[in-house]
Design a protein around this motif. Structure first.
Motif, PDB file in Angstrom:
ATOM      1  N   SER A 161       0.937  -1.106  -0.022  1.00  0.00           N
ATOM      2  CA  SER A 161      -0.060   0.049  -0.012  1.00  0.00           C
ATOM      3  C   SER A 161       0.911   1.175  -0.034  1.00  0.00           C
ATOM      4  N   THR A 162       2.177   1.102  -0.107  1.00  0.00           N
ATOM      5  CA  THR A 162       3.147   2.339  -0.214  1.00  0.00           C
ATOM      6  C   THR A 162       2.712   3.202  -1.191  1.00  0.00           C
ATOM      7  N   PHE A 163       2.942   4.457  -1.177  1.00  0.00           N
ATOM      8  CA  PHE A 163       2.662   5.177  -2.487  1.00  0.00           C
ATOM      9  C   PHE A 163       3.967   6.293  -2.304  1.00  0.00           C
ATOM     10  N   ILE A 164       4.538   6.671  -0.989  1.00  0.00           N
ATOM     11  CA  ILE A 164       5.585   7.544  -1.431  1.00  0.00           C
ATOM     12  C   ILE A 164       7.089   7.094  -2.062  1.00  0.00           C
ATOM     13  N   ILE A 165       7.225   5.777  -1.638  1.00  0.00           N
ATOM     14  CA  ILE A 165       8.202   5.141  -2.407  1.00  0.00           C
ATOM     15  C   ILE A 165       8.258   5.032  -3.708  1.00  0.00           C
ATOM     16  N   SER A 166       7.129   4.573  -4.184  1.00  0.00           N
ATOM     17  CA  SER A 166       7.032   4.649  -5.638  1.00  0.00           C
ATOM     18  C   SER A 166       7.028   6.008  -6.401  1.00  0.00           C
ATOM     19  N   ARG A 167       6.572   6.870  -5.558  1.00  0.00           N
ATOM     20  CA  ARG A 167       6.580   8.176  -6.269  1.00  0.00           C
ATOM     21  C   ARG A 167       8.246   8.838  -6.331  1.00  0.00           C
ATOM     22  N   MET A 168       8.738   8.684  -5.155  1.00  0.00           N
ATOM     23  CA  MET A 168      10.178   9.279  -5.085  1.00  0.00           C
ATOM     24  C   MET A 168      11.073   8.547  -5.989  1.00  0.00           C
ATOM     25  N   LEU A 169      11.075   6.940  -5.855  1.00  0.00           N
ATOM     26  CA  LEU A 169      12.109   6.023  -6.298  1.00  0.00           C
ATOM     27  C   LEU A 169      11.675   5.786  -7.716  1.00  0.00           C
ATOM     28  N   GLY A 170      10.261   5.551  -8.017  1.00  0.00           N
ATOM     29  CA  GLY A 170       9.739   5.240  -9.172  1.00  0.00           C
ATOM     30  C   GLY A 170       9.315   6.192 -10.351  1.00  0.00           C
ATOM     31  N   GLY A 171       9.487   7.451  -9.768  1.00  0.00           N
ATOM     32  CA  GLY A 171       9.417   8.672 -10.533  1.00  0.00           C
ATOM     33  C   GLY A 171       7.991   8.673 -11.217  1.00  0.00           C
ATOM     34  N   GLY A 172       6.977   8.273 -10.536  1.00  0.00           N
ATOM     35  CA  GLY A 172       5.642   8.596 -10.918  1.00  0.00           C
ATOM     36  C   GLY A 172       5.291   7.909 -12.391  1.00  0.00           C
ATOM     37  N   THR A 173       6.000   7.060 -12.681  1.00  0.00           N
ATOM     38  CA  THR A 173       5.640   6.403 -14.067  1.00  0.00           C
ATOM     39  C   THR A 173       5.261   4.868 -13.523  1.00  0.00           C
ATOM     40  N   ASN A 174       5.929   4.496 -12.283  1.00  0.00           N
ATOM     41  CA  ASN A 174       5.692   2.921 -11.868  1.00  0.00           C
ATOM     42  C   ASN A 174       4.510   3.276 -10.733  1.00  0.00           C
ATOM     43  N   MET A 175       3.334   3.305 -11.185  1.00  0.00           N
ATOM     44  CA  MET A 175       2.356   3.791 -10.213  1.00  0.00           C
ATOM     45  C   MET A 175       1.850   2.660  -9.328  1.00  0.00           C
ATOM     46  N   LEU A 176       1.541   2.593  -8.135  1.00  0.00           N
ATOM     47  CA  LEU A 176       1.422   1.446  -7.329  1.00  0.00           C
ATOM     48  C   LEU A 176      -0.189   1.810  -6.973  1.00  0.00           C
ATOM     49  N   ILE A 177      -0.813   0.791  -6.298  1.00  0.00           N
ATOM     50  CA  ILE A 177      -2.052   0.856  -5.904  1.00  0.00           C
ATOM     51  C   ILE A 177      -2.176   2.097  -4.718  1.00  0.00           C
ATOM     52  N   GLY A 178      -1.170   2.119  -3.915  1.00  0.00           N
ATOM     53  CA  GLY A 178      -1.209   3.317  -2.911  1.00  0.00           C
ATOM     54  C   GLY A 178      -1.108   4.683  -3.766  1.00  0.00           C
ATOM     55  N   ASP A 179      -0.473   4.956  -5.091  1.00  0.00           N
ATOM     56  CA  ASP A 179      -0.460   6.127  -5.490  1.00  0.00           C
ATOM     57  C   ASP A 179      -1.668   6.452  -6.184  1.00  0.00           C
ATOM     58  N   LEU A 180      -2.444   5.405  -6.625  1.00  0.00           N
ATOM     59  CA  LEU A 180      -3.754   5.458  -7.344  1.00  0.00           C
ATOM     60  C   LEU A 180      -4.735   6.032  -6.116  1.00  0.00           C
ATOM     61  N   ILE A 181      -4.770   5.487  -5.189  1.00  0.00           N
ATOM     62  CA  ILE A 181      -5.488   5.994  -3.853  1.00  0.00           C
ATOM     63  C   ILE A 181      -5.269   7.130  -3.537  1.00  0.00           C
ATOM     64  N   ASP A 182      -3.956   7.579  -3.563  1.00  0.00           N
ATOM     65  CA  ASP A 182      -3.626   8.925  -3.113  1.00  0.00           C
ATOM     66  C   ASP A 182      -4.124   9.930  -4.080  1.00  0.00           C
ATOM     67  N   LEU A 183      -4.098   9.750  -5.400  1.00  0.00           N
ATOM     68  CA  LEU A 183      -4.506  10.498  -6.606  1.00  0.00           C
ATOM     69  C   LEU A 183      -5.985  10.573  -6.406  1.00  0.00           C
TER      70      LEU A 183
END
Lengths: 318, 410
Positions: free
Chosen positions: A253-275
């Motif tokens: 459920s993480t979102f900050i790790i994928s945003r910072m290290l994944g550059g916003g192109t590797n979206m995870l389910i947490g990013d989706l919820i955050d969005l």
């Protein structure tokens, strides 16, 4: 249990109702309801019908040239909002099933690697002298004293194209390597941040394994692998189960790790919820629906891991 | 736009006429005006919550003569400022919609102000508490489209979106004066892109030759598919992270706001800035008070303070955005006041477009398209319900099996 001791649980019960049960119900309400505009006869207006209605109303009053408050006008005309049950949000989540699968996959890899790293380490620590154990545990916990964001941010500067690691490689004529903004970087971030959550439960279970049990096994002729497979692993299963849950759940459920290290192109389910809640696509209903799906998925995963510390499972594994 | 350029020509003229070196000595004579009673709230222990963009105010960064805007306000008025940041208009919107947090001052952009006015989210300002609006804000920034009757907002800064590029990484043969370069495969992995939908769509729409305010579904879908194609080339979708990445030479190309381009170029001289000829967005960020603000009058005092020539000048110097103020340009360092990045020429300005508030249906479509660009996948709608049922069934099954087995063993 005496009656008195039951009251000791009251503070937690109150806490649980306010901060766990109520939000859960709210998520359910958000996920399964939608608001529709209803006219005076109880007919549901579609979005287009409603928009034309409002536009007509505005045009009408603009023609007269009167001051008006559009909300008041709608109220006068008996156009009201009504909340109705819907499955639309849950169906909409299907669009993002690949994101869910990807998140689960990355979290699974991170959990597996954490287990492989943590298991031998936890065993080693648990066999150390008491004073050494404290020191080793402190070293494990040390990174957690720093802020989570700061730690992840530090990885950014390490992994970047002009970052420290690539500079070091450059000195010996290698690279530069693409490290940041990849799925590998996201998994690395998960492992780094959640490894202590795997080590600690494993350690606490392993310290309870009596050295004499292991000696007994050896006396009875078991070799190293047999001791591991028949004594240590079965006895440490509860720790493994807790560790897996504690790493897998925050990882998926993480979102900050994928945003910072994944550059916003590797979206995870947490990013989706955050969005859905704090991002561009403001849509709390869909956000709640995704959270709900994620929760059900996690419940499944937990009931599988719970199998691991089932006493009947001893021996089955080997 | 024409009004604006006239104003600029006039401003440039005054800057040219006034003797050189005027700025350094004259600013010291600037003091706060006595347009309002600054001490009105002193000793009442009031705190106002200010919610602004990141890197969008002058702070004490340790350099000599640094001006800390919020501290200066606290000293002048005795009101405490609780200052927090947001990264995009949409984040601000979501925060306000979610409720729960109460802000006294917000600084959204034009189109978001229009949307918030439509949705009844802003408080009408009492301009008698903000005399500086009448006195000091340039007439070109009054009666703007987003707030035609000047009821809800006071302009803070304006600027435009351009292309920031690293001269050492971009081939001089390639045309940086076109959005095309953001779709050039040569720069795969070296492109940064806005992580907010409105700006990202603006670029795709201009690239395809549409209006940035289009409501045509076909055009929006085309823009979305252009953005999907571009995703393969994009290194990361960012907002404020862009500072670190561009200054550190992590990426070759990034569209961003002109004022921030100045900041980045100051830190890394290898960077340069271009305005693509297809046209771009001109925006105004303005100060507003959201519904539910607890200290409206103190907030208005803050807005008035921000409009003081001295304060606006310091902010303008620090963040590098363009000012809507009447007199700030006279005091501004001529180098900045004449900088074509901050104050572009008439031809560039004529080629810009401002965002307007889009109808709800369009906003929703853009949000949907944007989410699917970032996640990019198609699946049948029944997959998740089936998956959910399977998950539930499986976990119930496992637990029942366990219970049964336990009982049998006992």
């Amino acid at each position: 249990m005496s009656k008195k001791s039951k009251y000791a649980a009251v503070p937690y019960l109150v806490w649980m109702v306010i901060f766990i049960l109520v939000p859960l119900i709210l998520i359910g309400v958000f996920a399964f309801t939608t608001t529709v505009q209803v006219d005076s006869e109880g007919n549901v207006l579609t979005t287009e019908e409603y928009d034309t209605y409002v536009a007509d109303l505005i045009a009408e009053y603009d023609e007269i040239g009167e001051d008006y408050d559009i909300n008041e006008l709608l109220e006068n005309d008996d156009i009201t909002e009504k909340t109705v049950f819907t499955l639309a949000h849950i169906l909409e989540v299907s669009k993002y099933s690949s994101v869910l699968i990807n998140s689960a996959w990355l979290a699974l890899i991170a959990t597996a690697i954490c287990l492989v790293i943590a298991y031998p380490l936890a065993y080693m620590i648990s066999r150390m002298r008491e004073s050494r154990q404290k020191l080793a545990l402190m070293l494990v916990m040390l990174p957690m004293w720093m802020n989570f964001l700061l730690r992840t941010y530090a990885w950014m500067t390490l992994l970047e194209k002009n970052g420290l690691i690539n500079k070091l490689f450059g000195l010996i004529g290698l690279g530069p390597f693409e490290m940041i903004n990849t799925q590998g970087a996201v998994v690395l971030g998960m492992i780094y941040n959640y490894l202590p959550f795997m080590i600690l439960p494993l350690y606490s279970v392993m310290t309870k394994i009596d050295s004499r049990t292991i000696e007994a096994a050896q006396d009875l002729g078991a070799n190293g692998i047999q001791v591991l497979g028949r004594v240590i692993i079965p006895l440490s299963m509860p720790g493994v189960a807790t560790g897996i849950t504690q790493v897998f759940v925050p990882s998926i459920s993480t979102f900050i790790i994928s945003r910072m290290l994944g550059g916003g192109t590797n979206m995870l389910i947490g990013d989706l919820i955050d969005l859905q809640f704090l991002g561009n696509a403001y849509n709390p209903s869909l956000g709640a629906a995704i959270s709900l799906v994620l929760m059900v998925f996690i419940i499944l995963c937990m009931s599988i891991t719970n199998q691991l510390d089932n006493e009947d499972m001893e021996g089955v594994l080997m | 736009m024409k009004k604006l350029s006239l104003f600029l020509a006039a401003a440039l003229l005054t800057a040219a006429v006034s003797p050189i070196g005027v700025s350094a000595s004259d600013t010291e004579e600037l003091t706060y005006s006595d347009s309002v009673d600054w001490d009105k709230f002193r000793g009442q222990n009031i705190t106002i919550n200010v919610y602004n963009w990141g890197e969008y105010i002058s702070v004490d960064d340790g350099t000599e003569g640094a001006f800390d805007t919020n501290r200066a306000f606290e000293e002048l008025t005795g009101i405490d400022v609780n200052y927090t940041n947001f990264a995009s208009n949409e984040e601000l919107y979501a925060k306000l919609k979610n409720g729960g947090s109460s802000y006294d001052i917000i600084i959204p952009s034009d189109y978001m102000i229009a949307r918030m006015i439509n949705e009844n989210m802003l408080e009408k300002l009492d301009y008698s508490n903000i005399p500086n609006f009448e006195l000091l804000i340039s007439d070109d920034f009054k009666g703007m489209d987003y707030d035609p009757n000047d009821e809800y907002s006071v302009p803070y800064m304006w600027g435009m979106v351009g292309l920031i590029y690293n001269t050492t990484l971009v081939d001089p043969e390639d045309d940086v004066y076109s959005w095309n370069i953001l779709w050039n495969e040569k720069y795969a992995g070296d492109i940064l892109m806005f992580s907010n939908s409105r700006d990202a769509f603006m670029i795709a729409e201009k690239y395809l030759g549409y209006s940035m305010n289009t409501t045509d579904e076909q055009e929006l879908r085309h823009a979305a598919s252009a953005l999907t194609d571009q995703k393969l080339l994009v290194q990361a979708y960012v907002m404020d992270e862009i500072f670190d990445k561009m200054i550190g030479g992590e990426a070759a190309l990034a569209p961003y706001y002109a004022g921030d381009a100045l900041t980045m170029i100051a830190d890394n001289p290898e960077l340069a800035y271009a305005v693509p000829r297809e046209g771009t967005n001109l925006f105004v960020d303005a100060m507003c008070i959201p519904k539910g603000a607890k200290n409206k009058e103190a907030a208005e005092l803050y807005i008035n303070f921000m409009c003081e020539t001295l304060v606006a000048l310091r902010n303008c110097e620090y963040i590098g955005y363009s000012t809507p103020q009447k007199y700030v340009l006279d005091y501004l360092d001529p180098e900045l006041a004449n900088d074509p990045i901050a104050y572009p020429d008439e031809a560039t300005l004529a080629n810009t477009e401002a965002f307007i508030a889009l109808p709800n249906a369009t906003t929703q479509l853009i949000d949907e398209l944007w989410t699917s660009i970032l996640t990019a996948s198609e699946a049948e709608p029944w997959t998740i319900p089936v998956f959910l049922l399977a998950c539930l069934g499986l976990s119930i099954g496992i637990n029942v099996y366990r219970q049964v087995k336990k009982k049998r063993n006992v």
